[in-house]
Every structure is written in structure tokens, then in C-alpha cells.
Write an enzyme that holds these catalytic residues in place. Structure first.
Site, PDB file in Angstrom:
ATOM      1  N   TYR A  27       0.862  -1.188   0.000  1.00  0.00           N
ATOM      2  CA  TYR A  27       0.000   0.000   0.000  1.00  0.00           C
ATOM      3  C   TYR A  27       0.895   1.233   0.000  1.00  0.00           C
ATOM      4  O   TYR A  27       1.955   1.209  -0.607  1.00  0.00           O
ATOM      5  CB  TYR A  27      -0.988  -0.048   1.178  1.00  0.00           C
ATOM      6  CG  TYR A  27      -2.258   0.697   0.844  1.00  0.00           C
ATOM      7  CD1 TYR A  27      -3.064   0.291  -0.218  1.00  0.00           C
ATOM      8  CD2 TYR A  27      -2.647   1.816   1.557  1.00  0.00           C
ATOM      9  CE1 TYR A  27      -4.215   0.981  -0.558  1.00  0.00           C
ATOM     10  CE2 TYR A  27      -3.802   2.511   1.238  1.00  0.00           C
ATOM     11  CZ  TYR A  27      -4.581   2.094   0.174  1.00  0.00           C
ATOM     12  OH  TYR A  27      -5.712   2.788  -0.164  1.00  0.00           O
ATOM     13  N   LYS A  79      -5.984  -2.274  -0.565  1.00  0.00           N
ATOM     14  CA  LYS A  79      -6.800  -1.947   0.605  1.00  0.00           C
ATOM     15  C   LYS A  79      -7.407  -3.211   1.217  1.00  0.00           C
ATOM     16  O   LYS A  79      -7.436  -3.379   2.444  1.00  0.00           O
ATOM     17  CB  LYS A  79      -7.912  -0.976   0.179  1.00  0.00           C
ATOM     18  CG  LYS A  79      -8.514  -0.140   1.305  1.00  0.00           C
ATOM     19  CD  LYS A  79      -7.521   0.883   1.810  1.00  0.00           C
ATOM     20  CE  LYS A  79      -8.101   1.822   2.841  1.00  0.00           C
ATOM     21  NZ  LYS A  79      -8.781   2.982   2.274  1.00  0.00           N
ATOM     22  N   GLU A  86     -13.717   4.314  -2.192  1.00  0.00           N
ATOM     23  CA  GLU A  86     -12.291   4.635  -2.108  1.00  0.00           C
ATOM     24  C   GLU A  86     -11.850   5.531  -3.263  1.00  0.00           C
ATOM     25  O   GLU A  86     -12.102   5.227  -4.437  1.00  0.00           O
ATOM     26  CB  GLU A  86     -11.465   3.344  -2.128  1.00  0.00           C
ATOM     27  CG  GLU A  86      -9.960   3.539  -2.042  1.00  0.00           C
ATOM     28  CD  GLU A  86      -9.501   3.967  -0.661  1.00  0.00           C
ATOM     29  OE1 GLU A  86      -8.378   4.480  -0.543  1.00  0.00           O
ATOM     30  OE2 GLU A  86     -10.268   3.777   0.307  1.00  0.00           O
ATOM     31  N   ASP A  87     -11.208   6.639  -2.924  1.00  0.00           N
ATOM     32  CA  ASP A  87     -10.538   7.514  -3.896  1.00  0.00           C
ATOM     33  C   ASP A  87     -11.475   8.048  -4.979  1.00  0.00           C
ATOM     34  O   ASP A  87     -11.108   8.129  -6.158  1.00  0.00           O
ATOM     35  CB  ASP A  87      -9.341   6.792  -4.521  1.00  0.00           C
ATOM     36  CG  ASP A  87      -8.159   6.719  -3.560  1.00  0.00           C
ATOM     37  OD1 ASP A  87      -8.197   7.422  -2.544  1.00  0.00           O
ATOM     38  OD2 ASP A  87      -7.210   5.972  -3.824  1.00  0.00           O
ATOM     39  N   ASP A 105     -11.893   7.737   2.707  1.00  0.00           N
ATOM     40  CA  ASP A 105     -11.187   9.005   2.495  1.00  0.00           C
ATOM     41  C   ASP A 105     -11.816  10.132   3.303  1.00  0.00           C
ATOM     42  O   ASP A 105     -11.116  11.036   3.769  1.00  0.00           O
ATOM     43  CB  ASP A 105     -11.190   9.370   1.011  1.00  0.00           C
ATOM     44  CG  ASP A 105     -10.547   8.307   0.161  1.00  0.00           C
ATOM     45  OD1 ASP A 105      -9.382   7.975   0.415  1.00  0.00           O
ATOM     46  OD2 ASP A 105     -11.228   7.780  -0.743  1.00  0.00           O
ATOM     47  N   ASN A 159      -0.412  11.965   0.996  1.00  0.00           N
ATOM     48  CA  ASN A 159       0.259  10.780   0.457  1.00  0.00           C
ATOM     49  C   ASN A 159       0.488  10.959  -1.039  1.00  0.00           C
ATOM     50  O   ASN A 159      -0.242  11.701  -1.686  1.00  0.00           O
ATOM     51  CB  ASN A 159      -0.613   9.535   0.686  1.00  0.00           C
ATOM     52  CG  ASN A 159      -0.660   9.116   2.132  1.00  0.00           C
ATOM     53  OD1 ASN A 159       0.366   9.022   2.785  1.00  0.00           O
ATOM     54  ND2 ASN A 159      -1.852   8.878   2.645  1.00  0.00           N
TER      55      ASN A 159
END
Length: 590
Positions: free
Chosen positions: A133, A204, A275-276, A299, A448
Site C-alpha cells: 500500500y 486496501k 475509495e478515492d 477518504d 500521500n
């Protein structure tokens, strides 16, 4: 012949894998394959004799063989890293190349022998997580179309979305409990990465397995490939995704509805972790579907929870209260607003602040400066946008673009959080000004991957004379300051989402409320020792992640039971559900 795969529990609570596959079909199935670990009985029953070497190695012996191969990939770096003749930038480049090689090595292992992959990753978790990750997965995402050999998960695109349920019918597992779903637009700090974003759900879900013991055969990595606006991908002859601009507006909404309808029909009880997704889509999707499908957005909600926990621990160090702080969040995407929402919700639920007061203590900045009502802002930012009266007496140059440094000089925040993905934007002047506002300013560059961090811990320590309390989003190596070793805690959502996911699955609730994430933050904050807090380290290590996840899962089940009347659990019940990597007996169907 249709190959059957099922998992059953024996009378003595042992798991067994049930399959009618034989020979090479067994070896090619990642969950069934044991390499040289098949027993004599299994070799006879499943026609494996002669297809693998005769020697039987147990899983611990296999893990150590993998360890040797894994270490061998880093030999060149170990040789040259201490050399004074090679430029630091070249050494860092080599390190990244070795890490992506290790990533590909582990992904190949996962696609050949999934149980062995998890056994290795579980034993060497601290080393492996930054590879599978963040930060390494960011590079893997960008190289997906060039490097991927085998594919796992579900790829939905305009080509097949009308037949989504049929796609789900073909999935390799019958009863998945969790899907990590992305539309690839807001990948880490990298933005739109097209189909390469699939590596995020894969990674993930590996963390769900490692961190909370969710069973790998209950996981679904899923990408909603609605196209890409990434010009490099669109120009790339080898790009593997839907090669067109991203769907938007009504077309995008229709695509999402078809996905939800299909997955709900096939897997009505599955937990979806969004996610994202980028900006407004992240909030719109979370709010639209959260009561239609058991779901949450890591997130937004996970980031908010882990950031709140870090702040609570920083205040343990300084001896101050959350209600007395002033917060600046630099970055107005899903993570930044998620943090703002969580802080405000905590001030309201725990300290009985009004919404108006809690929001007054939080300022958000985006790429155009402080978010104000004097300019257009997206709906999700509006609750934290400021009226002109709020800053009418400030000393600023351009009212239409109030800078970070101007905000810090005028608002005098005690907490500064970075979620911008903009490297180096916490400048020397910004950090020094923060040092004027509190004895121990809390500065959290959480972006990140590592290269996008708003400042390095070393810079923050230098410009605050070691007085700041610091944590980062990606891992940084310990360093020396004033004769002492400084260990920087990592504000990683890994501390939060596995436990919440496990708790939600066990609870069988209808939804996950925001209060779950506030309570989870307090549970995490209680899980770090006073000794580490006294040294300014505000997050624990990953070494105790299973214990942390169990406690957060318990918190989750308790909160859901309180709100929805579901069953209550004890910590022993939670831990019994947590799978540990080991080979399971392989048997034929009865």
C-alpha cells in the site's frame, strides 16, 4: 466442468476448503494452491502427484523461502546506500525501483498462492505494508497497464454496466462480505489514474485481511471504469481501460445507479467501502447511498477519524483541550473536509458546541486560498466557508485569495493539517508562524505518498526548535534531533478502517453512522502508551494492529447496536472471527 469452491466449518470449528477441481486447476487457483504444502492425502485426492515435487514443506518453511527471495531484491540497495560517491537522488531512485519490484513480486505471489502471500505479509507486516500500500502502491497504480500480468476483482465499464448482475454472477466467490470500490479519479495524491486505480482496492483489501482478519475469500476489489481524463493514459497504446473521457453529470449518475442496483441484487448484505472518489463525487455518493447500502467512505470518514485521534493524543502531550483549539486544514478534498466534519462533530457531541461555533473554529483552504462565501465553492465545502464579517479586520493583500500564511497570521491556529498533496507548501515562514501560536503547535502534513508531504518532520522540528507535535500520512524514517531519536507516528487510515469494516460486517446493521467514526477515534487514541505520548509520538506502530482493530470493531458493534438494536458482542466474539493465515484442509464435495 464447472469448478466449485466453497468454505465450510467443521464441528470442531475448523475451516475446510471444498472444491471439485483437480490437477493443474488446483495449482492455478490462488486460494487452493499450497505449492509444496499439499498433504499426501490431498495429493492423492486431487490428482497432484507428479505435478509438484515430492517434498512437503509446511507454511512456515515456505514463508522463510519467500523471505530469502524478497530480501534478495534489495541486495543492490544495501550495498550502495552507504556510498558517499553516489548522489542521494540516485539512491532514492534505486530504492523506489526496488520497492516496485518487491510490489510486483508480492502481487505475483498473491495471484499464485494467496494464503502464503498473507502468511508472509502477516509475519513481516511492518515491512510489507509500505510495499503493498502507500507509498509504493502509488507507483504501481501508474504502471498498472504495463506491469499487470494477472487480474483480480471486477472491472465495470460502459461496455458491461448494463449487465452488472451477470458480471457479479461470474465472480469467483459466492458470499463476499466486503467490496472496496473506486472510480479511479482521486487516487492518493495523484489524481485521475484511470484503470490503474484498481491496485488501490486490491491493496486496501489486503490490509483488511492483515489488519482485521477479514477472510480473503469474502473480499471484492472493484473498479468503476467510467473513462479517464488523464492525457498520458489516453495516449498510451497499452492502456487497458475504457479509452475515453470520464463520464459526468447524468451519465455518471446513471452508471452509479446501475452499479448499486446490480450489486444489491446479487450481494444485498455486502459492505461497500468507497475509495478515492474525487471531491464532490465522494460526498454525493456517500450521502446518496449510505442508507441504501451498508457503506462508508474511508477518504472522508476514515481520514477524519484517524486525524481526530492524532489530535486527541497531541493534546494529551500538551495538556490542552480540543474545545480550545483553532484548526486550519490546507486541502479541501475528501480527506480535508472529512477531517473538518469529524472535528466539528466531536466538538458538538462531546463538548456540546453549537454547529455555528464548531465551524467558526475551523478554516479550510483550497487551491484558491481560504474558502469564503465571496466566491463560488462546491456544495460540500459550503458548511465551512466564511462570511466576509469573519475576516473583515484581517491584514490581507487580496480578499479574493487569502493565503495560508495570511490565515495563520490572522486566525492564529494551534492545529495545522495538510491534505493538499502539494509538496513543500508548509514553508519555513508558515511553520515559524505556527510556532508563535502555541507552546506546542500541532502540525500534521498528512498528504500521500511521501513525496507529496507538505513538509518533512525534520523541517518542522528545525523551524519550531523541536516544539511542534508532528505526525505524517506516509512513513518517514526516525531521525536525530537535539541528541535524541525522534519517532514520527504515521496517521494512517489502516488504524481505523479494518476494525470498522469488521465491526460493520459482524453487526449486520443497515448503515454506519458518523458517530461510529468519532467513537473509533477515541478508541484508537486510548491505544497508545503514555511513554510514547511523552516523546511526542501520537500514533502507535502497526505491530498491534490486530488488537487495535478488535477494539475498534467492538466499538463499532456497540455503537451500531445502540443505534439500530442489533446484537451486542464481546471482545472474545470479535477475535474469534479474525482469520489468521494458514492452510486449510482441501476436500471434495460430499
Amino acid at each position: 466442468m464447472s469448478i466449485i469452491f466453497d468454505v465450510q466449518e467443521t464441528d470442531n470449528k475448523q475451516l475446510v476448503f471444498v472444491s471439485n477441481a483437480e490437477g493443474n486447476d488446483v495449482i492455478r487457483a490462488p486460494l487452493l494452491n499450497k505449492g509444496t504444502g499439499f498433504s499426501k492425502e490431498e495429493r492423492d485426492t486431487f490428482a497432484l502427484n507428479g505435478l509438484i515435487p515430492p517434498r512437503i514443506l509446511n507454511i512456515d518453511e515456505q514463508v522463510e523461502k519467500i523471505r530469502v527471495k524478497y530480501n534478495r531484491l534489495g541486495i543492490a540497495f544495501d550495498i550502495i546506500k552507504s556510498s558517499k560517491k553516489i548522489e542521494k537522488s540516485k539512491i532514492e531512485f534505486l530504492k523506489k525501483e526496488i520497492n516496485i519490484s518487491r510490489y510486483n513480486f508480492l502481487r505475483d505471489l498473491q495471484d499464485r498462492n494467496e494464503i502464503l502471500f498473507y502468511a508472509f505479509a502477516y509475519k513481516y507486516m511492518g515491512e510489507v505494508i509500505p510495499i503493498v500500500y502507500t507509498p509504493t502502491v502509488g507507483d504501481a497504480v501508474k504502471q498498472f497497464s504495463r506491469n499487470s500480468a494477472r487480474f483480480r476483482g471486477i472491472f465495470l465499464s460502459p461496455y458491461n454496466i448494463d449487465n452488472a448482475k451477470t458480471v457479479f454472477d461470474h465472480f469467483r466467490f459466492r458470499n463476499p462480505t466486503i467490496a472496496v470500490v473506486t472510480d479511479n479519479q482521486g487516487i492518493l495524491g495523484l489524481g485521475d489514474q484511470g484503470i490503474g486505480g484498481m491496485n488501490i482496492p486490491i491493496g486496501k483489501l489486503a490490509l483488511y485481511v492483515l489488519g482485521a482478519g477479514i477472510r480473503p475469500w469474502e473480499t471484492v476489489p472493484l473498479t468503476l471504469d467510467v473513462g479517464t481524463d488523464n492525457k498520458n493514459d489516453l495516449k498510451d497504446h497499452y492502456y487497458l481501460g475504457y479509452k475515453a473521457g470520464r463520464l459526468s453529470g447524468a451519465e455518471y449518475e446513471e452508471f452509479m445507479d446501475k452499479f448499486i442496483n446490480g450489486i444489491k441484487e446479487k450481494f444485498p448484505n455486502i459492505l461497500i467501502q468507497w475509495e478515492d472518489f474525487s471531491r464532490q463525487n465522494a460526498f454525493t455518493i456517500l450521502d446518496k447511498y449510505r442508507y441504501k447500502m451498508l457503506s462508508f467512505n474511508d477518504d472522508i470518514q476514515g481520514t477524519g477519524s484517524v486525524a481526530l485521534s492524532g489530535i486527541l493524543n497531541a493534546l494529551r502531550f500538551s495538556g490542552e483541550s480540543l474545545k480550545d483549539q483553532r484548526f486550519v486544514i490546507y486541502g479541501a478534498g475528501a480527506g480535508g473536509l472529512g477531517i473538518a466534519r469529524r472535528i466539528a462533530a466531536c466538538l458538538e457531541s462531546r463538548y456540546k458546541k453549537t454547529t455555528k461555533i464548531s465551524h467558526e473554529n475551523i478554516i479550510i483552504l483550497d487551491s484558491r486560498g481560504m474558502v469564503t462565501k465571496e466566491r463560488y465553492v462546491e456544495d460540500y465545502k459550503k458548511p465551512f466557508s466564511k462570511e466576509k464579517n469573519f475576516y473583515k479586520d484581517w491584514n490581507i493583500q487580496d480578499i479574493s485569495c487569502i493565503t495560508l500564511l495570511e490565515v495563520i497570521k490572522n486566525f492564529r491556529p494551534t492545529v495545522l493539517i495538510g491534505t493538499s498533496g502539494c509538496r513543500g507548501h508548509f514553508t519555513k515562514d508558515v511553520i515559524k508562524e505556527m510556532n508563535e501560536n502555541a507552546t506546542h503547535p500541532i502540525i500534521l502534513p498528512l498528504s500521500n505518498p511521501t513525496i507529496n508531504s507538505e513538509a518533512t518532520p525534520q523541517e518542522i522540528y528545525k523551524f519550531t526548535n523541536g516544539m511542534a507535535i508532528v505526525a505524517t500520512g506516509s512513513p518517514f524514517e526516525p531521525f536525530q534531533y537535539d541528541g535524541k531519536t525522534v519517532l514520527i507516528g504515521q496517521g494512517n487510515n489502516f488504524f481505523i478502517f479494518p476494525g470498522i469494516g469488521l465491526g460493520a460486517i459482524i453487526s449486520h446493521g443497515d448503515y454506519i453512522s458518523d458517530d461510529v467514526f468519532t467513537e473509533a477515534a477515541y478508541t484508537l487514541s486510548d491505544h497508545i502508551s503514555d511513554e510514547l505520548i511523552s516523546k511526542g509520538t501520537i500514533y502507535p506502530s502497526f505491530n498491534n494492529i490486530r488488537e487495535i482493530s478488535a477494539k475498534i470493531a467492538l466499538t463499532t458493534t456497540n455503537q451500531i447496536a445502540k443505534e439500530q438494536g442489533t446484537s451486542e458482542f464481546k471482545i472474545e466474539d470479535i477475535k474469534k472471527y479474525m482469520w489468521k493465515p494458514s492452510y486449510h484442509k482441501l476436500v471434495k464435495p460430499a
